[in-house]
Motif scaffolding. Structure first.
Motif, PDB file in Angstrom:
ATOM      1  N   LEU A 157       0.705  -1.765   0.236  1.00 21.35           N
ATOM      2  CA  LEU A 157       0.139  -0.152   0.141  1.00 21.35           C
ATOM      3  C   LEU A 157       1.130   1.174   0.069  1.00 21.35           C
ATOM      4  N   LEU A 158       2.064   1.415   0.321  1.00 18.56           N
ATOM      5  CA  LEU A 158       2.785   2.847   0.962  1.00 18.56           C
ATOM      6  C   LEU A 158       3.933   2.488  -0.012  1.00 18.56           C
ATOM      7  N   HIS A 159       4.221   1.513  -0.674  1.00 17.07           N
ATOM      8  CA  HIS A 159       5.768   1.447  -1.828  1.00 17.07           C
ATOM      9  C   HIS A 159       6.307   1.561  -0.558  1.00 17.07           C
ATOM     10  N   MET A 160       7.085   0.806   0.646  1.00 13.09           N
ATOM     11  CA  MET A 160       7.616   1.229   0.962  1.00 13.09           C
ATOM     12  C   MET A 160       7.840   0.032   2.319  1.00 13.09           C
ATOM     13  N   PRO A 161       9.215  -0.546   2.442  1.00 17.71           N
ATOM     14  CA  PRO A 161       9.248  -2.073   3.337  1.00 17.71           C
ATOM     15  C   PRO A 161       8.687  -1.416   4.820  1.00 17.71           C
ATOM     16  N   LYS A 238      -0.754  10.037  -7.713  1.00 14.07           N
ATOM     17  CA  LYS A 238      -0.748   9.195  -7.366  1.00 14.07           C
ATOM     18  C   LYS A 238      -2.140   8.739  -6.517  1.00 14.07           C
ATOM     19  N   ALA A 239      -2.917   7.910  -6.670  1.00 16.99           N
ATOM     20  CA  ALA A 239      -4.025   7.444  -6.070  1.00 16.99           C
ATOM     21  C   ALA A 239      -3.759   6.232  -4.854  1.00 16.99           C
ATOM     22  N   PHE A 240      -4.230   6.494  -3.507  1.00 16.12           N
ATOM     23  CA  PHE A 240      -3.519   6.184  -1.968  1.00 16.12           C
ATOM     24  C   PHE A 240      -4.549   4.879  -1.993  1.00 16.12           C
ATOM     25  N   ALA A 241      -4.087   3.474  -2.265  1.00 16.07           N
ATOM     26  CA  ALA A 241      -3.905   1.813  -2.196  1.00 16.07           C
ATOM     27  C   ALA A 241      -5.588   1.949  -2.239  1.00 16.07           C
ATOM     28  N   LEU A 242      -5.811   2.814  -0.520  1.00 11.71           N
ATOM     29  CA  LEU A 242      -7.698   2.058   0.119  1.00 11.71           C
ATOM     30  C   LEU A 242      -7.982   3.043  -0.304  1.00 11.71           C
ATOM     31  N   LEU A 243      -9.100   2.983  -1.299  1.00 15.02           N
ATOM     32  CA  LEU A 243      -9.756   3.818  -1.804  1.00 15.02           C
ATOM     33  C   LEU A 243     -10.680   4.295  -1.312  1.00 15.02           C
ATOM     34  N   ALA A 244     -11.080   2.816  -0.198  1.00 12.85           N
ATOM     35  CA  ALA A 244     -12.504   3.193   0.997  1.00 12.85           C
ATOM     36  C   ALA A 244     -11.894   4.013   1.948  1.00 12.85           C
ATOM     37  N   LEU A 245     -10.698   4.479   1.852  1.00 15.54           N
ATOM     38  CA  LEU A 245     -10.344   5.540   3.331  1.00 15.54           C
ATOM     39  C   LEU A 245     -10.512   6.344   3.035  1.00 15.54           C
ATOM     40  N   ARG A 246     -11.431   7.415   4.161  1.00 13.78           N
ATOM     41  CA  ARG A 246     -12.071   8.507   4.309  1.00 13.78           C
ATOM     42  C   ARG A 246     -11.285   9.289   5.470  1.00 13.78           C
ATOM     43  N   GLN A 247     -11.099   8.757   6.071  1.00 19.46           N
ATOM     44  CA  GLN A 247     -10.437   9.802   7.055  1.00 19.46           C
ATOM     45  C   GLN A 247      -9.266   9.193   7.553  1.00 19.46           C
ATOM     46  N   VAL A 248      -8.221   9.585   8.315  1.00 22.22           N
ATOM     47  CA  VAL A 248      -7.018   9.697   8.851  1.00 22.22           C
ATOM     48  C   VAL A 248      -6.729  10.130  10.199  1.00 22.22           C
ATOM     49  N   ASN A 249      -6.747   9.491  11.404  1.00 19.88           N
ATOM     50  CA  ASN A 249      -7.099  10.464  12.813  1.00 19.88           C
ATOM     51  C   ASN A 249      -5.363  11.088  13.272  1.00 19.88           C
ATOM     52  N   VAL A 250      -4.755  11.534  13.895  1.00 18.29           N
ATOM     53  CA  VAL A 250      -3.590  11.744  14.219  1.00 18.29           C
ATOM     54  C   VAL A 250      -3.384  11.842  15.449  1.00 18.29           C
ATOM     55  N   ASP A 251      -2.900  12.016  16.470  1.00 17.65           N
ATOM     56  CA  ASP A 251      -2.361  12.100  17.612  1.00 17.65           C
ATOM     57  C   ASP A 251      -0.759  12.493  17.814  1.00 17.65           C
ATOM     58  N   GLY A 252      -0.561  13.510  17.801  1.00 15.83           N
ATOM     59  CA  GLY A 252       1.140  13.960  18.000  1.00 15.83           C
ATOM     60  C   GLY A 252       1.696  13.410  16.491  1.00 15.83           C
ATOM     61  N   LEU A 253       1.701  13.935  15.820  1.00 14.96           N
ATOM     62  CA  LEU A 253       2.363  14.014  14.716  1.00 14.96           C
ATOM     63  C   LEU A 253       3.803  14.766  15.018  1.00 14.96           C
ATOM     64  N   GLN A 254       4.506  14.798  14.597  1.00 11.20           N
ATOM     65  CA  GLN A 254       6.192  15.394  13.998  1.00 11.20           C
ATOM     66  C   GLN A 254       5.902  15.071  12.834  1.00 11.20           C
ATOM     67  N   VAL A 255       7.137  16.784  12.002  1.00  9.08           N
ATOM     68  CA  VAL A 255       7.152  16.116  10.730  1.00  9.08           C
ATOM     69  C   VAL A 255       9.150  16.637  10.664  1.00  9.08           C
ATOM     70  N   LEU A 256       9.805  16.233  10.290  1.00 11.71           N
ATOM     71  CA  LEU A 256      11.193  16.568  10.577  1.00 11.71           C
ATOM     72  C   LEU A 256      11.082  16.837   8.802  1.00 11.71           C
TER      73      LEU A 256
END
Length: 519
Positions: A157-161, A238-256
């Motif tokens: 799905l994510l195209h990475m290990p 590109k389209a995400f493989a999970l076509l049914a996905l509607r929402q991702v809730n994040v708690d504690g997101l840190q971007v380097l």
């Protein structure tokens, strides 16, 4: 029709007798007068007493003893007392013992409501046992044995290990499957790390597969900015493989963003439609800063709102902040800044870029009506009051966020209205003779203008002009980080007769600097 004829027609003597009994009990039939009169007929006492098959089911009145002559062969008691004049049952059945007669009634009786409902408790018990077995199976199923399959599916799905530390089922507050300690990317090239991922219950995944994943909950997420922007369905086409996905809730997101620069942590949600990122809404844990994000041609278009937000690593605090920005792999460009700062207004543009060796920033801003006393945290040792306004340019670079601000340089054409310079009394110095020293005090003014340069070494006020009515002063001052004020000024006092110029030298620690009148 007689009873015998009815029995012959139906073919079931017991059924006929039961029907007559039910009709008699319900009041639909009554015995004829001849049958009632027959109870009074005398019968020799030596004969054996038998009860009529019909009378034993009757509920009309008290039952009188019945005597039937045993000398009349084949004559059953029903032939004497029946209203139809015919025996209801054969003599063989009437003479049967009570136990045998009861058994015969049970065999020929139709099943009643009680017998029909006896099966439901059995079915209910079997259902409860089945549910208990399923619950035990869900709780004690060895989910960790299937980590490799989950890692393989996530990698596609994510195209990475992808590696997963632990898999477990959690029932409360809602049933879900949790994946712990996820690491995305190969060895030495870790793109992201997720503390916990919550998936739908395992039975949903078995029945619907990927269609069951309409929402994901992520906790303690750390990822690099370039990987985030390159992920399918985020800022790429590109389209995400999970076509049914509607929402991702994040708690504690840190971007380097860079080697030593982390943006966050943020809480919020990301929305998807048909495998594409549509919009996101993130905010700091104290809800002081709100960021709305939308994809825009390989970038993220941001809308930033702040409420009593303090710029990290600095004493600068904005009462309110509104701005637009774009975020890409190279940096953050903030434009149309409109913020309230220390009782005044700050407007302009600001950009932040990240490189392999660190960060660099640049800003072109405009200040208006900034209260210098409220901004005392920014200039803690410069004892100056008034309303500050003017354009400024801000630049800086460093290996980290803190280093960048420590090395920041500011250039401003400043104007201060209706202010006060504490620690320096220029009016008193203008009245003294050469060699005199004036300590402490203050100088009120209507307007002060200067070309301000500020960096880590201090604040320089060049081309300074101070207007205090009849008193004017010009020159240059320098304020060091330890609170010392050094410089030379020329004071000019105008009167109706003449103008007097007095050169002075300023030195010392504020707020008790010395003003010495030079010769």
């Amino acid at each position: 029709m007689s009873v015998d004829e009815l029995i012959a027609k139906i073919g079931n003597a017991r059924l006929v007798e039961s029907a007559i009994n039910d009709l008699e009990r319900g009041g639909f039939i009554v015995p004829q007068a001849e049958a009632a009169a027959a109870w009074a007929v005398g019968v020799p006492p030596e004969k054996e007493e038998l009860h009529s098959a019909i009378s034993q089911f009757s509920t009309f009145g008290e039952r009188a003893p019945t005597f039937v002559s045993m000398e009349a062969p084949g004559a059953g008691p029903a032939s004497v007392f029946s209203a139809f004049g015919k025996p209801v049952l054969p003599a063989s059945e009437q003479e049967a013992p009570p136990k045998k007669r009861k058994k015969l009634e049970e065999e020929t009786a139709e099943p009643g409501p009680g017998r029909q409902w006896r099966i439901f408790p059995l079915l209910g018990g079997a259902f409860m046992v089945l549910v208990a077995l399923l619950v035990l199976l869900v709780f004690f199923f060895p989910y960790n044995n299937y980590r490799a399959d989950l890692e393989q599916s996530a990698g596609k799905l994510l195209h990475m290990p992808v590696t997963i530390g632990e898999v477990e089922f959690v029932a409360l507050p809602r049933p879900r499957l949790e994946l712990h300690d996820l690491r995305l990317g190969g060895v030495g090239e870790e793109a992201a790390r997720i503390g916990k991922v919550s998936l739908p219950p395992p039975w949903y995944l078995l029945l619907k597969g990927g269609a069951a994943v309409t929402q994901l909950d992520l906790v303690d997420v750390s990822c690099s900015l370039d990987r985030l922007l390159m992920q399918p369905g985020v800022a790429s086409d590109k389209a995400f493989a999970l076509l049914a996905l509607r929402q991702v809730n994040v708690d504690g997101l840190q971007v380097l963003a860079a080697k030593n620069t982390v943006l966050g942590p943020f809480n919020g949600l990301l929305r998807y439609e048909n495998g594409h990122f549509v919009e996101g809404r993130l905010e700091t844990r104290e809800r002081e800063l709100l960021i709305e994000a939308k994809p825009a041609a390989g970038q993220l278009a941001l809308r930033i709102e702040g409420r009593a937000w303090q710029l990290p690593g600095t004493p600068v605090r904005f009462g309110a902040l509104d701005a637009k920005a774009t975020l890409d792999i190279q940096g953050l460009q903030v434009r149309e800044i409109d913020a309230s700062f220390s009782g005044g207004v700050l407007r302009g543009d600001w950009s932040l870029g990240w490189y392999e060796n660190g960060l660099a920033m640049r800003g072109d801003l405009l200040l208006a009506r900034v209260d210098l006393q409220q901004a005392g945290g920014v200039l803690p040792r410069l004892k100056l009051a008034g309303a500050l306004e003017g354009p400024l340019r801000l630049e800086g670079s460093g290996a980290s966020w803190a280093d960048m601000w420590s090395a920041a340089r500011l250039e401003m054409q400043a104007k201060v209205l209706r202010g006060n310079l504490f620690g320096v009394d220029l009016g008193e110095a203008s009245r003294r003779g050469p060699g005199s020293v004036v300590r402490a005090g203050s100088t009120r003014f209507d307007q002060l203008t200067a070309r301000v340069s500020a960096d880590a070494s201090g604040i320089a006020l060049n081309e300074l002009q101070l207007d205090a009515g009849a008193l004017n002063a010009g020159g240059a001052l320098r304020h060091t980080p330890d609170g010392r004020l050094e410089g030379r000024l020329t004071i000019q006092v105008r009167s109706s007769v003449a103008a007097i110029k007095v050169p002075v030298r300023v030195s010392g620690l504020l707020p008790n600097a010395e003003v010495m009148v030079e010769r």
